[in-house]
Write an enzyme that holds these catalytic residues in place. Structure first.
Site, PDB file in Angstrom:
ATOM      1  N   LYS A   1       0.851  -1.198   0.000  1.00  0.00           N
ATOM      2  CA  LYS A   1       0.000   0.000   0.000  1.00  0.00           C
ATOM      3  C   LYS A   1       0.885   1.246   0.000  1.00  0.00           C
ATOM      4  CE  LYS A   1      -3.726   0.180   2.576  1.00  0.00           C
ATOM      5  NZ  LYS A   1      -4.556   0.091   3.818  1.00  0.00           N
TER       6      LYS A   1
HETATM    7  O1  G3P Z   1      -7.552   0.695   5.492  1.00  0.00           O
HETATM    8  C1  G3P Z   1      -7.596   2.056   5.581  1.00  0.00           C
HETATM    9  C2  G3P Z   1      -8.889   2.663   5.960  1.00  0.00           C
HETATM   10  O2  G3P Z   1      -9.874   1.720   6.146  1.00  0.00           O
HETATM   11  C3  G3P Z   1      -8.745   3.651   7.061  1.00  0.00           C
HETATM   12  O3  G3P Z   1      -9.875   3.753   7.798  1.00  0.00           O
HETATM   13  O4  G3P Z   1     -10.926   4.226   9.937  1.00  0.00           O
HETATM   14  O5  G3P Z   1      -8.662   5.134   9.491  1.00  0.00           O
HETATM   15  O6  G3P Z   1     -10.641   6.058   8.291  1.00  0.00           O
HETATM   16  P1  G3P Z   1     -10.036   4.869   8.943  1.00  0.00           P
END
Ligand code: G3P
Length: 198
Positions: A85
């Site tokens: 990633k």
């Molecule tokens: O995998 C990355 C993404 O799902 C991040 O989520 O909860 O940090 O906005 P969040």
């Protein structure tokens, strides 16, 4: 729909791969930090649980392209099937070209605009991850961005898939599914909620 699990929690992964049609696991630095264990050990343990057939995504943390490339190479040494990633920054885009040239699979992450996604796909990213809830939280429209990305992939016949991420409720998952995203990554608690009806 390609379902992925957005967590590094081994118990949750073990349970989810048993119950649901999970095609892979995505991690990011904050997800890894929650486990309080070394990064490499976590990735190796996840791989053991999910097997060779499922995808495993792990993020680089460098700020410049050369550092990101080195991290990607180290990740591939650890796990030859890893999908790396890379955040869509200017240096991240440069890194994607370098990493792609080495035959390493890429997920472009932290995407907030369709044009970031388009350029990442052209730079070699296989998955494009828009942060749906984070967009919704700043009065953006996460679903609309994901839908635009689907359209751009179709317009340019790109060899990339939208991997919608950062969900906080089922309606967001439902809306991006209706918009035609090819894949979603969901935290284990929300994955359970997908099947709930009062
Ligand atoms: O995998 C990355 C993404 O799902 C991040 O989520 O909860 O940090 O906005 P969040």
């Amino acid at each position: 729909m390609i379902y992925m699990l957005d967590t590094a929690d081994l118990n949750a992964i073990t349970q989810a791969v048993d119950l649901y049609p999970i095609a892979g696991v995505t991690t990011n630095p904050s997800i890894i930090a929650k486990e309080n264990r070394p990064f490499k050990a976590i990735l190796l343990d996840i791989r053991e649980v999910i097997g060779r057939e499922r995808m495993l995504h792990a993020q680089v943390m460098g700020k410049d392209a050369r550092t990101m490339l080195k991290e990607a190479q180290a990740l591939r040494e650890l796990d030859p099937q890893i999908i790396v990633k890379v955040p869509v920054t200017t240096q991240g885009l440069k890194a994607m070209k370098l990493i792609h040239a080495q035959g390493i699979r890429i997920t472009a992450t932290a995407i907030l605009t369709p044009q970031q996604a388009l350029m990442a796909a052209v730079a070699g990213a296989e998955f494009l991850a828009p942060y749906v809830n984070r967009l919704d939280n700043i009065c953006g429209d996460g679903t609309a961005v994901a839908a635009d990305m689907v359209q751009l992939i179709e317009n340019y016949q790109l060899d990339a898939k939208v991997l919608a991420a950062s969900f906080k409720n089922i309606q967001q998952v439902h809306k991006v599914a209706l918009a035609g995203v090819q894949s979603v990554t969901i935290a284990p608690d929300l994955m359970e909620q997908l099947l709930v009806h009062p």
